[in-house]
Scaffold this motif. Structure first.
Motif, short mmCIF file in Angstrom:
data_model
loop_
_atom_site.label_atom_id
_atom_site.label_comp_id
_atom_site.label_asym_id
_atom_site.label_seq_id
_atom_site.Cartn_x
_atom_site.Cartn_y
_atom_site.Cartn_z
N SER A 516 0.82 -1.20 0.00
CA SER A 516 0.00 0.00 0.00
C SER A 516 0.86 1.26 0.00
N SER A 517 2.13 1.15 0.40
CA SER A 517 3.06 2.28 0.35
C SER A 517 3.48 2.63 -1.07
N GLY A 518 3.20 1.75 -2.03
CA GLY A 518 3.60 1.97 -3.42
C GLY A 518 4.84 1.21 -3.82
N GLU A 519 5.57 0.63 -2.86
CA GLU A 519 6.79 -0.10 -3.18
C GLU A 519 6.45 -1.45 -3.84
N PHE A 520 7.27 -1.80 -4.84
CA PHE A 520 7.11 -3.08 -5.52
C PHE A 520 8.07 -4.09 -4.91
N TYR A 521 7.65 -5.35 -4.92
CA TYR A 521 8.48 -6.46 -4.48
C TYR A 521 8.42 -7.52 -5.57
N LEU A 522 9.51 -7.67 -6.30
CA LEU A 522 9.60 -8.67 -7.35
C LEU A 522 10.32 -9.88 -6.77
N VAL A 523 9.61 -11.00 -6.67
CA VAL A 523 10.18 -12.23 -6.10
C VAL A 523 10.58 -13.14 -7.26
N LEU A 524 11.83 -13.54 -7.28
CA LEU A 524 12.36 -14.41 -8.33
C LEU A 524 12.89 -15.70 -7.71
N TRP A 525 12.74 -16.80 -8.44
CA TRP A 525 13.34 -18.06 -8.00
C TRP A 525 13.51 -18.97 -9.21
N SER A 526 14.43 -19.92 -9.07
CA SER A 526 14.67 -20.90 -10.10
C SER A 526 13.86 -22.15 -9.78
N ASP A 527 12.98 -22.51 -10.70
CA ASP A 527 12.08 -23.64 -10.48
C ASP A 527 12.77 -24.94 -10.92
N VAL A 528 13.72 -25.35 -10.12
CA VAL A 528 14.48 -26.57 -10.41
C VAL A 528 14.40 -27.50 -9.20
N VAL A 529 14.73 -28.77 -9.42
CA VAL A 529 14.82 -29.72 -8.32
C VAL A 529 15.96 -29.30 -7.41
N SER A 530 15.67 -29.15 -6.14
CA SER A 530 16.66 -28.63 -5.21
C SER A 530 17.39 -29.74 -4.47
N ALA A 531 18.61 -29.43 -4.08
CA ALA A 531 19.40 -30.25 -3.17
C ALA A 531 19.84 -29.35 -2.02
N ASP A 532 20.56 -29.94 -1.06
CA ASP A 532 21.02 -29.12 0.05
C ASP A 532 21.91 -27.98 -0.42
N ALA A 533 22.77 -28.25 -1.41
CA ALA A 533 23.62 -27.20 -1.98
C ALA A 533 22.78 -26.28 -2.87
N LYS A 583 13.27 -5.40 -3.86
CA LYS A 583 12.40 -4.30 -3.43
C LYS A 583 12.70 -3.08 -4.30
N LEU A 584 11.66 -2.51 -4.90
CA LEU A 584 11.81 -1.41 -5.85
C LEU A 584 10.94 -0.24 -5.42
N THR A 585 11.58 0.88 -5.09
CA THR A 585 10.86 2.08 -4.69
C THR A 585 10.73 3.00 -5.88
N PRO A 586 9.50 3.26 -6.37
CA PRO A 586 9.34 4.10 -7.56
C PRO A 586 9.84 5.52 -7.32
#
Length: 587
Positions: A516-533, A583-586
């Motif tokens: 509601s403050s106007g700040e954007f939050y772009l969440v990115l991740w790699s959709d791969v099979v994960s291991a501990d590393a 986090k992106l502040t316009p």
């Protein structure tokens, strides 16, 4: 997997999941000059400003040999009847391969449809969505995939005509887009590129709505398990986690007191209604009055499809469940004290049994899934199996996932589904909530808050908290993400962000949120099979919208920023297999 009767359901909690839809694993994709990569890096292009359409290569055989014609087709919307696409090609025994890029207009789950006579195969972003490679009369097939607005995705459609009439059409739909032939404005041939400054804005979703979509399963009445530690573990950890919704069930005065106490901290409840607990339609309203205003929704019977000995009015699944749901819905909606509550469909362990249960649209407000990933990626089988079969029951109603998750008993050789390590679960859990949110799932309840007993088997190791009360890594990874994205309930997103991703974008997923403050939050991740590393992919975030300040966060590690930037137009990022939040502040 909510165990309403520990003696009945213990062995039927989970179902071995298929890895791919029937036939998908048998198809070998042959590289060709026109389609060098099934997955393209997302480029900043707008097909309305450059070339439009897709590249069609036409062959005078039904096996992609003897190429005769290459052209740009503005759409894939052909009904040649008994004729041929060109005087260079015979009217029977020909084939076509269309390749290009497709750009969705909004983020979310898209369903693609082919109408074909004869064989057809469709890949979107390298994923085989449709495989009906047989001779057949005009037939419609479909498959679904999650896409992000303003991004280009690789498209390949293969078609052959064996004899008789020839039809080849490609359509799409989304929750807000009616089914239509994909318009030429959303196609572009491979290689089309427009400057990043022309990237159309993606409309953000509210951060508050994401927070509100996150829930967790509890067993507050299981006082012979670790859930007995309500005062010193359960209640304070729920508040620490930042969760707003829990899912529980039963008919227990002590549980009702705990639910009402949690409501004072803003934690609301969804309750399972099931005859096994003595909860019947004729007493459900009086029971619910004991937990007002804690409860916000009720849910029909739990996984009766794999408990065939259970009955209501002498009837087992599916008739008994259908009758119970109808009576429950009518009882709740006819009483002024409870009519405002949402009524969720009964759950099924095997989604294909939705065809046996049939449509309950008139007696549910929401559909229901128990979409366990079977130790696999968060969105395993979600689009083609779980969502499509759930809609057989709830049709166009919103969907709630009342159970899903992973156990950590990796040494249990008798487990009905594969376990993952605590470190892998820490990556999968936040990704799961993001994947489901992107698909428009209204709320997702992770199974479960706490390991029930200090035993090494599957059933006692689904928790975010160990049975001794200590949090696992997944507890902190979810807590950090929730803390960073937290916004007031009911907050709205009011804007959009113009951006693009370039570089190694294969398997990179994203969710764009705004506070509601106007700040954007772009969440990115790699959709791969994960291991501990950990793994990382080098991606460049190109910003067309003016940004005053940016900061990056690795929420699986900390709530503190890893870097800050002033007036950035481009960020070089390493995207891991856990959330990277920008986090992106316009300006």
């Amino acid at each position: 997997m909510l165990d309403l009767n520990l003696g009945v359901q213990t062995d039927d909690r989970s179902v071995s999941l298929q890895t791919n839809p029937a036939g998908a694993s048998s198809i070998a994709v042959t590289p060709n000059a026109l389609f060098p990569e099934d997955r393209l890096a997302a480029v900043s292009s707008s097909s309305t400003l450059g070339m439009i359409g897709v590249t069609g290569e036409y062959f005078d055989n039904d096996d992609f040999t003897d190429s005769k014609l290459v052209r740009t087709d503005r759409t894939i919307d052909f009904d040649w009847g008994s004729e041929s696409p060109s005087d260079q090609i015979a009217s029977d025994s020909f084939s076509v391969r269309w390749t290009g890029q497709i750009q969705p207009t909004e983020s979310g789950a898209y369903t693609f449809y082919t109408q074909s006579d004869d064989g057809v195969r469709l890949w979107i972003n390298g994923q085989l969505l449709i495989d009906h490679w047989t001779g057949h009369a005009a037939t419609e097939d479909s498959g679904s995939i999650n896409l992000s607005a303003g991004q280009n995705y690789a498209l390949k459609m293969e078609y052959y005509e064996g004899g008789g009439n020839a039809v080849a059409k490609l359509l799409w739909s989304s929750p807000t887009q009616p089914k239509q032939v994909i318009p030429e404005s959303q196609f572009s041939p491979i290689g089309t590129s427009i400057a990043a400054s022309q990237t159309p804005p993606e409309t953000a979703k509210s951060a508050g709505s994401f927070i509100d979509s996150v829930g967790i399963v509890t067993h507050l009445r299981y006082t012979d398990t670790s859930y007995a530690r309500f005062g010193d573990v359960i209640e304070p950890r729920l508040r620490e986690l930042g969760i707003r919704h829990i899912r529980d069930g039963g008919n227990d005065a002590g549980m009702f007191d705990k639910l009402n106490r949690l409501a004072q901290s803003g934690i609301r409840s969804t309750l399972v209604m099931d005859p096994r607990d003595g909860v019947m339609p004729d007493n459900a309203v009086e029971l619910l009055k004991k937990v007002m205003p804690s409860v916000v929704a009720v849910e029909g019977p739990n996984e009766w499809d794999v408990n065939t000995g259970l009955t209501y009015k002498g009837k087992s699944f599916p008739d008994g469940v259908r009758d119970y749901q109808t009576d429950l819905y009518n009882a709740i909606k006819s009483n002024a004290a409870t009519s405002h509550l949402s009524v969720i469909a009964p759950s099924m362990a095997i989604p294909e049994y939705g065809s046996r249960l049939g449509s309950l649209k008139s007696v549910v407000d929401m559909g229901n899934m128990h979409s366990y990933a079977g130790g696999n990626l968060p969105a395993q089988d979600l689009d083609w199996r779980w969502i499509s079969n759930t809609k057989l029951v709830s049709e166009d109603k919103p969907i709630v996932v009342t159970e899903t998750g992973w156990h950590n008993a990796i040494g249990d050789t008798h487990a009905s589904q594969k376990g993952v390590s605590e470190q892998v679960a820490a990556k999968y859990v936040p990704r799961l909530f993001l994947e489901y949110f992107n698909r428009g799932i209204q709320r997702t309840f992770l199974y479960e808050l706490m390991d029930e007993r200090p035993q090494p088997d599957q059933e006692n190791n689904f928790g975010l908290i160990r049975s001794d009360g200590t949090p696992k890594p997944a507890f902190y990874s979810l807590k950090n993400l929730m803390s960073l994205l937290n916004d007031a309930p009911g907050s709205k997103a009011t804007g959009g962000l113009s951006y693009s991703l370039t570089g190694n974008t294969q398997n990179v997923r994203q969710t764009l949120l705004q506070k509601s403050s106007g700040e954007f939050y772009l969440v990115l991740w790699s959709d791969v099979v994960s291991a501990d590393a950990g793994v990382n992919q080098a991606v460049t975030l190109n910003l067309s919208s003016p940004i005053k300040q940016a900061a990056t966060y690795l929420t699986n590690q900390s709530i503190d920023p890893t870097a800050t930037y002033a007036t950035p137009t481009q960020l070089a990022l390493n995207v891991p297999d856990s959330p990277l939040v920008v986090k992106l502040t316009p300006a």
